[in-house]
Design a protein around this motif. Structure first.
Motif, PDB file in Angstrom:
ATOM      1  N   THR A 164      28.273  82.907 -75.931  1.00 40.33           N
ATOM      2  CA  THR A 164      28.191  81.834 -76.920  1.00 40.33           C
ATOM      3  C   THR A 164      29.462  81.812 -77.750  1.00 40.33           C
ATOM      4  O   THR A 164      30.201  82.798 -77.797  1.00 40.33           O
ATOM      5  N   ILE A 165      29.712  80.688 -78.387  1.00 40.06           N
ATOM      6  CA  ILE A 165      30.818  80.620 -79.337  1.00 40.06           C
ATOM      7  C   ILE A 165      30.498  81.606 -80.461  1.00 40.06           C
ATOM      8  O   ILE A 165      29.354  81.661 -80.921  1.00 40.06           O
ATOM      9  N   PRO A 166      31.492  82.425 -80.884  1.00 35.61           N
ATOM     10  CA  PRO A 166      31.196  83.356 -81.987  1.00 35.61           C
ATOM     11  C   PRO A 166      30.603  82.596 -83.180  1.00 35.61           C
ATOM     12  O   PRO A 166      31.128  81.551 -83.575  1.00 35.61           O
ATOM     13  N   GLN A 167      29.505  83.126 -83.729  1.00 35.19           N
ATOM     14  CA  GLN A 167      28.828  82.444 -84.836  1.00 35.19           C
ATOM     15  C   GLN A 167      29.784  82.212 -86.016  1.00 35.19           C
ATOM     16  O   GLN A 167      29.655  81.224 -86.728  1.00 35.19           O
ATOM     17  N   THR A 168      30.719  83.140 -86.203  1.00 32.90           N
ATOM     18  CA  THR A 168      31.631  83.009 -87.346  1.00 32.90           C
ATOM     19  C   THR A 168      32.563  81.809 -87.187  1.00 32.90           C
ATOM     20  O   THR A 168      33.190  81.383 -88.150  1.00 32.90           O
ATOM     21  N   ASP A 169      32.662  81.249 -85.967  1.00 31.36           N
ATOM     22  CA  ASP A 169      33.518  80.074 -85.752  1.00 31.36           C
ATOM     23  C   ASP A 169      32.770  78.781 -86.043  1.00 31.36           C
ATOM     24  O   ASP A 169      33.348  77.695 -85.927  1.00 31.36           O
ATOM     25  N   LEU A 170      31.488  78.870 -86.361  1.00 28.47           N
ATOM     26  CA  LEU A 170      30.664  77.662 -86.503  1.00 28.47           C
ATOM     27  C   LEU A 170      30.147  77.505 -87.928  1.00 28.47           C
ATOM     28  O   LEU A 170      29.905  78.495 -88.616  1.00 28.47           O
ATOM     29  N   PRO A 171      29.960  76.239 -88.366  1.00 29.47           N
ATOM     30  CA  PRO A 171      29.284  76.040 -89.649  1.00 29.47           C
ATOM     31  C   PRO A 171      27.854  76.553 -89.577  1.00 29.47           C
ATOM     32  O   PRO A 171      27.265  76.603 -88.493  1.00 29.47           O
ATOM     33  N   TYR A 172      27.299  76.951 -90.723  1.00 31.78           N
ATOM     34  CA  TYR A 172      25.978  77.578 -90.756  1.00 31.78           C
ATOM     35  C   TYR A 172      24.924  76.757 -90.024  1.00 31.78           C
ATOM     36  O   TYR A 172      24.096  77.305 -89.291  1.00 31.78           O
ATOM     37  N   GLU A 173      24.958  75.427 -90.226  1.00 32.00           N
ATOM     38  CA  GLU A 173      23.874  74.606 -89.688  1.00 32.00           C
ATOM     39  C   GLU A 173      23.894  74.519 -88.162  1.00 32.00           C
ATOM     40  O   GLU A 173      22.925  74.090 -87.560  1.00 32.00           O
ATOM     41  N   GLU A 174      25.000  74.941 -87.540  1.00 28.55           N
ATOM     42  CA  GLU A 174      25.063  74.854 -86.081  1.00 28.55           C
ATOM     43  C   GLU A 174      24.758  76.185 -85.397  1.00 28.55           C
ATOM     44  O   GLU A 174      24.700  76.268 -84.175  1.00 28.55           O
ATOM     45  N   ARG A 175      24.555  77.231 -86.196  1.00 29.39           N
ATOM     46  CA  ARG A 175      24.454  78.562 -85.593  1.00 29.39           C
ATOM     47  C   ARG A 175      23.155  78.791 -84.830  1.00 29.39           C
ATOM     48  O   ARG A 175      23.151  79.432 -83.791  1.00 29.39           O
ATOM     49  N   VAL A 200      26.515  92.894 -89.225  1.00 25.06           N
ATOM     50  CA  VAL A 200      26.515  91.954 -90.350  1.00 25.06           C
ATOM     51  C   VAL A 200      25.474  90.869 -90.125  1.00 25.06           C
ATOM     52  O   VAL A 200      25.357  90.327 -89.033  1.00 25.06           O
ATOM     53  N   MET A 201      24.717  90.557 -91.161  1.00 26.48           N
ATOM     54  CA  MET A 201      23.769  89.445 -91.117  1.00 26.48           C
ATOM     55  C   MET A 201      24.291  88.346 -92.047  1.00 26.48           C
ATOM     56  O   MET A 201      24.595  88.607 -93.206  1.00 26.48           O
ATOM     57  N   THR A 202      24.383  87.132 -91.508  1.00 26.96           N
ATOM     58  CA  THR A 202      24.848  86.027 -92.349  1.00 26.96           C
ATOM     59  C   THR A 202      23.732  84.988 -92.504  1.00 26.96           C
ATOM     60  O   THR A 202      22.994  85.020 -93.472  1.00 26.96           O
ATOM     61  N   THR A 203      23.555  84.103 -91.528  1.00 26.87           N
ATOM     62  CA  THR A 203      22.428  83.167 -91.635  1.00 26.87           C
ATOM     63  C   THR A 203      21.143  83.797 -91.104  1.00 26.87           C
ATOM     64  O   THR A 203      20.052  83.329 -91.396  1.00 26.87           O
ATOM     65  N   GLY A 204      21.276  84.842 -90.291  1.00 35.16           N
ATOM     66  CA  GLY A 204      20.105  85.459 -89.670  1.00 35.16           C
ATOM     67  C   GLY A 204      19.688  84.750 -88.387  1.00 35.16           C
ATOM     68  O   GLY A 204      18.702  85.137 -87.762  1.00 35.16           O
ATOM     69  N   ALA A 205      20.430  83.719 -87.984  1.00 39.97           N
ATOM     70  CA  ALA A 205      20.048  82.943 -86.797  1.00 39.97           C
ATOM     71  C   ALA A 205      20.047  83.816 -85.537  1.00 39.97           C
ATOM     72  O   ALA A 205      19.140  83.717 -84.705  1.00 39.97           O
ATOM     73  N   THR A 206      21.047  84.658 -85.390  1.00 33.99           N
ATOM     74  CA  THR A 206      21.143  85.500 -84.198  1.00 33.99           C
ATOM     75  C   THR A 206      20.016  86.531 -84.176  1.00 33.99           C
ATOM     76  O   THR A 206      19.340  86.716 -83.152  1.00 33.99           O
ATOM     77  N   LEU A 207      19.787  87.181 -85.319  1.00 35.43           N
ATOM     78  CA  LEU A 207      18.709  88.176 -85.400  1.00 35.43           C
ATOM     79  C   LEU A 207      17.351  87.517 -85.190  1.00 35.43           C
ATOM     80  O   LEU A 207      16.457  88.094 -84.563  1.00 35.43           O
ATOM     81  N   ASN A 208      17.185  86.297 -85.688  1.00 36.86           N
ATOM     82  CA  ASN A 208      15.920  85.602 -85.519  1.00 36.86           C
ATOM     83  C   ASN A 208      15.674  85.231 -84.058  1.00 36.86           C
ATOM     84  O   ASN A 208      14.565  85.368 -83.548  1.00 36.86           O
ATOM     85  N   GLU A 209      16.727  84.789 -83.399  1.00 38.76           N
ATOM     86  CA  GLU A 209      16.588  84.426 -81.980  1.00 38.76           C
ATOM     87  C   GLU A 209      16.192  85.659 -81.161  1.00 38.76           C
ATOM     88  O   GLU A 209      15.285  85.606 -80.321  1.00 38.76           O
ATOM     89  N   LEU A 210      16.864  86.787 -81.428  1.00 34.29           N
ATOM     90  CA  LEU A 210      16.533  88.009 -80.698  1.00 34.29           C
ATOM     91  C   LEU A 210      15.107  88.469 -81.032  1.00 34.29           C
ATOM     92  O   LEU A 210      14.346  88.866 -80.142  1.00 34.29           O
ATOM     93  N   ALA A 211      14.729  88.385 -82.303  1.00 34.90           N
ATOM     94  CA  ALA A 211      13.376  88.811 -82.699  1.00 34.90           C
ATOM     95  C   ALA A 211      12.323  87.985 -81.962  1.00 34.90           C
ATOM     96  O   ALA A 211      11.281  88.513 -81.552  1.00 34.90           O
TER      97      ALA A 211
END
Ligand SMILES: [Zn+2]
Ligand SMILES: [Zn+2]
Length: 233
Positions: A164-175, A200-211
Motif C-alpha cells: 500500500t502507499i505509506p499511510q504517512t504519504d496520505l491525508p488522514y481521511e484517505e488512510r 507509531v499510531m496516528t489515525t489508527g486505521a492500520t491497526l483497526n484494519e488488522l484488528a
C-alpha cells in the motif's frame, strides 16, 4: 536538537549504543542503560486518554469517535507521545537500524499495566518493504516483549496481502480506504487475546484494519501496544 541528533547518529553508526556508558540522548553517564534516568523520565508522556484508541481526552473518557464508531480493537497502550525526542528514537530504530532500541521499548512496555494476552503479533510489513529494510521493527519489539510476558510470539501471524502507499504519504481521511483489505491471517485465534505491536499510531486505521482481520480469525480481544501516539495539536 543538533546535539541529540549527532549523538543518535554516532550510536547508530557504531551499532553499540547500549554498550556505551553514556546516555544516547544527552551523553550523561548511565551505566548499561540506553538512556539516563532524566532523559527516560523526560520522554513525552501521554496525557489522560481514551482507553480504546489512546487519543487524549478530558479525564481519560472514551473519545467521540470510539463511542460512535467503535474500532475492532479493545484497548491501546501507548508509551509516549510521538514528539521530540521520542520521535527520534522511533526513527532511529526504523530507519537507522539501531536495534538496541527494540529491547528498550519492549522493557518499557512490559513495565506498564498491560492487558493479559495469549499471543503477541507484530504489525506485518509487506515483503517488498521488509526486503528493503532488512528487518521489521515491530517484530524486533514484539519478540522481546513476548519473552518478557510469557505470551506466544506469532512472528508471521498476519501478513500484508498487497503493498500500500505509506499511510504517512496520505491525508488522514484517505488512510482507512488505502489500508482496506491489506491484511490476512491463517491463524485460528478462537478465544485468544491478542496483542498487536506497532511503533507509531496516528489515525489508527492500520491497526483497526488488522484488528478486524484478527477478530474474523476468532480473536476474543485485540489490544494495541504501541511505542508512540501521534496527536494533532
Ligand atoms: Zn540522558
Ligand atoms: Zn478513542
Amino acid at each position: 536538537m543538533s546535539n541529540h541528533e549527532s549523538r543518535l547518529d554516532r550510536c547508530a553508526r557504531a551499532g553499540r549504543g547500549w554498550l556505551e556508558q553514556d546516555c544516547a540522548l544527552c551523553g550523561a553517564g548511565c551505566g548499561r542503560e540506553l538512556l539516563c534516568r532524566s532523559c527516560a523520565d523526560g520522554l513525552p508522556s501521554l496525557p489522560e486518554h481514551c482507553p480504546r484508541c489512546a487519543l487524549p481526552t478530558p479525564g481519560g473518557a472514551a473519545c467521540g469517535a470510539c463511542l460512535s464508531n467503535p474500532p475492532h480493537f479493545e484497548t491501546t497502550i501507548a508509551l509516549w507521545l510521538y514528539e521530540f525526542p521520542c520521535d527520534r528514537l522511533v526513527q532511529a530504530l526504523k530507519y537507522r537500524a539501531w536495534l538496541a532500541l527494540a529491547p528498550f521499548f519492549a522493557r518499557s512496555l512490559a513495565s506498564r499495566a498491560l492487558p493479559e494476552v495469549d499471543i503477541v503479533l507484530p504489525m506485518p510489513l509487506h515483503p517488498r518493504r521488509l526486503a528493503q529494510r532488512g528487518f521489521n521493527q515491530a517484530l524486533e519489539i514484539a519478540r522481546d516483549l513476548a519473552r518478557r510476558t510469557g505470551a506466544t510470539l506469532e512472528p508471521r501471524g498476519a501478513r500484508r496481502t498487497r503493498d500500500t502507499i505509506p499511510q504517512t504519504d496520505l491525508p488522514y481521511e484517505e488512510r482507512a480506504r488505502n489500508i482496506r483489505g491489506a491484511f490476512a491471517s491463517d491463524l485460528d485465534l478462537s478465544g485468544k487475546a491478542v496483542a498487536v505491536v506497532d511503533d507509531v499510531m496516528t489515525t489508527g486505521a492500520t491497526l483497526n484494519e488488522l484488528a478486524g482481520v484478527l477478530k474474523r480469525a476468532g480473536a476474543a480481544g485485540v489490544h494495541n501496544l504501541v511505542i508512540a501516539r501521534s496527536v494533532l495539536r
